[in-house]
Write a protein that holds these residues in place. Structure first.
Motif, short mmCIF file in Angstrom:
data_model
loop_
_atom_site.label_atom_id
_atom_site.label_comp_id
_atom_site.label_asym_id
_atom_site.label_seq_id
_atom_site.Cartn_x
_atom_site.Cartn_y
_atom_site.Cartn_z
N ASP A 87 0.80 -1.24 0.00
CA ASP A 87 0.00 0.00 0.00
C ASP A 87 0.83 1.28 0.00
O ASP A 87 0.32 2.34 -0.37
CB ASP A 87 -0.85 0.05 1.29
CG ASP A 87 -2.20 -0.60 1.06
OD1 ASP A 87 -2.43 -1.07 -0.06
OD2 ASP A 87 -3.01 -0.62 2.01
N ALA A 88 2.05 1.19 0.50
CA ALA A 88 2.85 2.41 0.67
C ALA A 88 3.47 2.84 -0.66
O ALA A 88 3.75 2.00 -1.52
CB ALA A 88 3.94 2.17 1.70
N HIS A 89 3.68 4.15 -0.83
CA HIS A 89 4.13 4.65 -2.13
C HIS A 89 5.64 4.73 -2.26
O HIS A 89 6.18 4.44 -3.32
CB HIS A 89 3.47 6.00 -2.41
CG HIS A 89 1.99 5.87 -2.57
ND1 HIS A 89 1.42 5.11 -3.59
CD2 HIS A 89 0.96 6.33 -1.83
CE1 HIS A 89 0.10 5.13 -3.46
NE2 HIS A 89 -0.19 5.86 -2.40
N SER A 90 6.32 5.12 -1.20
CA SER A 90 7.78 5.25 -1.33
C SER A 90 8.48 4.09 -0.64
O SER A 90 7.91 3.41 0.21
CB SER A 90 8.22 6.56 -0.69
OG SER A 90 7.99 6.50 0.71
N ALA A 91 9.75 3.88 -1.00
CA ALA A 91 10.55 2.83 -0.35
C ALA A 91 10.72 3.16 1.13
O ALA A 91 10.70 2.27 1.98
CB ALA A 91 11.91 2.72 -1.05
N THR A 92 10.88 4.44 1.43
CA THR A 92 11.03 4.88 2.81
C THR A 92 9.82 4.48 3.65
O THR A 92 9.96 3.89 4.73
CB THR A 92 11.19 6.42 2.84
OG1 THR A 92 12.35 6.75 2.08
CG2 THR A 92 11.30 6.95 4.25
N GLU A 93 8.63 4.77 3.10
CA GLU A 93 7.41 4.45 3.83
C GLU A 93 7.22 2.93 3.92
O GLU A 93 6.77 2.40 4.94
CB GLU A 93 6.21 5.13 3.13
CG GLU A 93 4.88 4.96 3.82
CD GLU A 93 4.86 5.42 5.27
OE1 GLU A 93 5.69 6.26 5.66
OE2 GLU A 93 4.02 4.90 6.04
N ASP A 144 13.77 -6.24 -1.58
CA ASP A 144 12.84 -5.61 -2.54
C ASP A 144 12.74 -4.11 -2.28
O ASP A 144 12.76 -3.30 -3.22
CB ASP A 144 11.44 -6.24 -2.42
CG ASP A 144 11.41 -7.67 -2.96
OD1 ASP A 144 12.38 -8.07 -3.64
OD2 ASP A 144 10.43 -8.39 -2.68
N ILE A 145 12.61 -3.75 -1.00
CA ILE A 145 12.47 -2.33 -0.66
C ILE A 145 13.77 -1.57 -0.99
O ILE A 145 13.73 -0.46 -1.53
CB ILE A 145 12.09 -2.17 0.83
CG1 ILE A 145 10.69 -2.76 1.07
CG2 ILE A 145 12.13 -0.71 1.26
CD1 ILE A 145 10.26 -2.81 2.52
N LEU A 146 14.90 -2.21 -0.71
CA LEU A 146 16.18 -1.56 -1.03
C LEU A 146 16.33 -1.35 -2.53
O LEU A 146 16.74 -0.27 -2.98
CB LEU A 146 17.36 -2.42 -0.54
CG LEU A 146 17.75 -2.32 0.93
CD1 LEU A 146 19.15 -2.87 1.14
CD2 LEU A 146 17.69 -0.88 1.42
N ARG A 147 15.98 -2.37 -3.30
CA ARG A 147 16.10 -2.26 -4.77
C ARG A 147 15.22 -1.11 -5.28
O ARG A 147 15.66 -0.31 -6.10
CB ARG A 147 15.72 -3.58 -5.45
CG ARG A 147 16.95 -4.39 -5.86
CD ARG A 147 16.58 -5.59 -6.72
NE ARG A 147 15.76 -6.54 -5.96
CZ ARG A 147 16.28 -7.56 -5.25
NH1 ARG A 147 17.58 -7.75 -5.23
NH2 ARG A 147 15.48 -8.37 -4.58
N LEU A 148 14.00 -1.05 -4.75
CA LEU A 148 13.09 0.02 -5.15
C LEU A 148 13.69 1.40 -4.80
O LEU A 148 13.74 2.30 -5.65
CB LEU A 148 11.73 -0.14 -4.45
CG LEU A 148 10.73 1.00 -4.70
CD1 LEU A 148 10.26 0.99 -6.15
CD2 LEU A 148 9.53 0.91 -3.75
N GLY A 149 14.15 1.54 -3.56
CA GLY A 149 14.69 2.83 -3.10
C GLY A 149 15.95 3.22 -3.87
O GLY A 149 16.21 4.40 -4.09
N ARG A 150 16.72 2.22 -4.29
CA ARG A 150 17.91 2.52 -5.09
C ARG A 150 17.50 2.98 -6.49
O ARG A 150 18.12 3.87 -7.07
CB ARG A 150 18.83 1.30 -5.16
CG ARG A 150 19.56 1.07 -3.86
CD ARG A 150 20.48 -0.15 -3.87
NE ARG A 150 21.24 -0.19 -2.62
CZ ARG A 150 22.43 -0.74 -2.47
NH1 ARG A 150 23.01 -1.34 -3.50
NH2 ARG A 150 23.04 -0.73 -1.31
N ALA A 151 16.43 2.35 -7.00
CA ALA A 151 15.96 2.71 -8.34
C ALA A 151 15.34 4.11 -8.36
O ALA A 151 15.55 4.88 -9.31
CB ALA A 151 14.93 1.68 -8.83
#
Lengths: 205, 205
Positions: A87-93, A144-151
């Motif tokens: 549900d969250a939009h950013s990797a941080t969230e 997964d979250i790290l990959r997203l935040g790096r992208a």
């Protein structure tokens, strides 16, 4: 709870799969009432109206039943975390939510289903394959979250992925591992918020 | 070990302080051989040749003796950490050494002085005042290193000090708290190196 013993002929009675599910369901209820460590397969068989031998046809041991209960519960925890994270939009969230939901599910297990927590605690001490699978899924979520935040440019890209994932996993472990959680419940909510912030600072580009 | 019971007159025998130290020394040796939890003040009194009543003149309980042993050991651990940290030139290096030395002292206690580790573990579960003092000193060490790193420009200055100190304290806790360390010994050396790096990334200006 006293269901008839199904016939030996597979075409006429419930399938093996159904019987296994039925035993697991009954055992979940039984263990959450009377605890896992102090009860035996005989106690369980008596309660659900099956013969001990019949239960042993489906499960090699009490631990084998406990394994399925534990795996089910851990799968439900991972599903809750995944739904919250999706549900969250950013990797941080997403990261903040993952940490928060893991703590919430673990605490719920500890406070509401104390007897099932005992299974999880025994499972984490060994550790059982279900716990290893659970930890593997948490590592996967972190990756997964790290990959997203790096992208997206939210996170830095210099630290090797394996090391970043493992270090974050270790920071979170006292709060998602059932065996450790019991020692870390004091102020756990504030602790995980502060730890999530520390991890996010470490991920800043 | 069988030292004479000092005379009741303080001017002729050893001072109260000396007797206390003598009991603590003997108890340290005794507990590290036979364990803390399963032995009694009577056992200890018999071993060192004092009457039980005489020991109770100096210590209210077995725990009171254990407290002093525990406090002595924790003080030695903090002294080792401080000495190691003082030698380092940068705040970054001081932080790495603090984490490394804390783990080394805790592991030493666990592997070499297993019976004394039991006292520390009981102490950490309560927790005893000595453990609270030890944790306070670790917080102080973290705060000192943060202040130095902020002054030299090695570390960022935006995060409130209290929050930064507490979060770092929580990251390190599974590796310096005797009760938790026993669950975290697997690959603890690699874990603490990776966690120290994560913390240092979180401190980058």
């Amino acid at each position: 709870m006293n269901k008839p013993i199904p016939s030996a002929s597979p075409s006429r009675g419930p399938s093996d799969h159904e019987v296994r599910a039925q035993i697991v369901e009954a055992a979940t209820e039984y263990f959450s009432r009377y605890g896992y460590e102090k009860t035996t397969v005989s106690d369980l068989a008596k309660e659900i109206g099956f013969s001990k031998a019949y239960i042993y046809k489906f499960f090699d041991s009490k631990q084998a039943i406990g394994e399925v209960i534990c795996a089910n519960r851990l799968a439900a925890m991972i599903a809750a975390v995944s739904a919250n994270v999706d549900d969250a939009h950013s990797a941080t969230e997403k990261f903040r939510r993952m940490f928060k939901t893991l703590l919430a599910s673990g605490s719920h297990l500890f406070f509401q289903d104390r007897k099932l927590y005992d299974i999880a605690s025994v499972a984490a001490a060994s550790p059982w394959p279900s716990v290893k699978g659970y930890e593997e899924q948490i590592r996967q979520l972190i990756a997964d979250i790290l990959r997203l935040g790096r992208a997206t440019g939210e996170f830095e890209r210099k630290t090797p992925m394996d090391e970043a994932v493992n270090a974050i996993f270790l920071v979170m472990k006292p709060y998602f591992n059932p065996l450790l959680l019991q020692y870390n419940l004091d102020a756990a909510e504030e602790a995980t918020v502060q730890l999530a912030s520390l991890v996010l600072r470490s991920l800043a580009p």
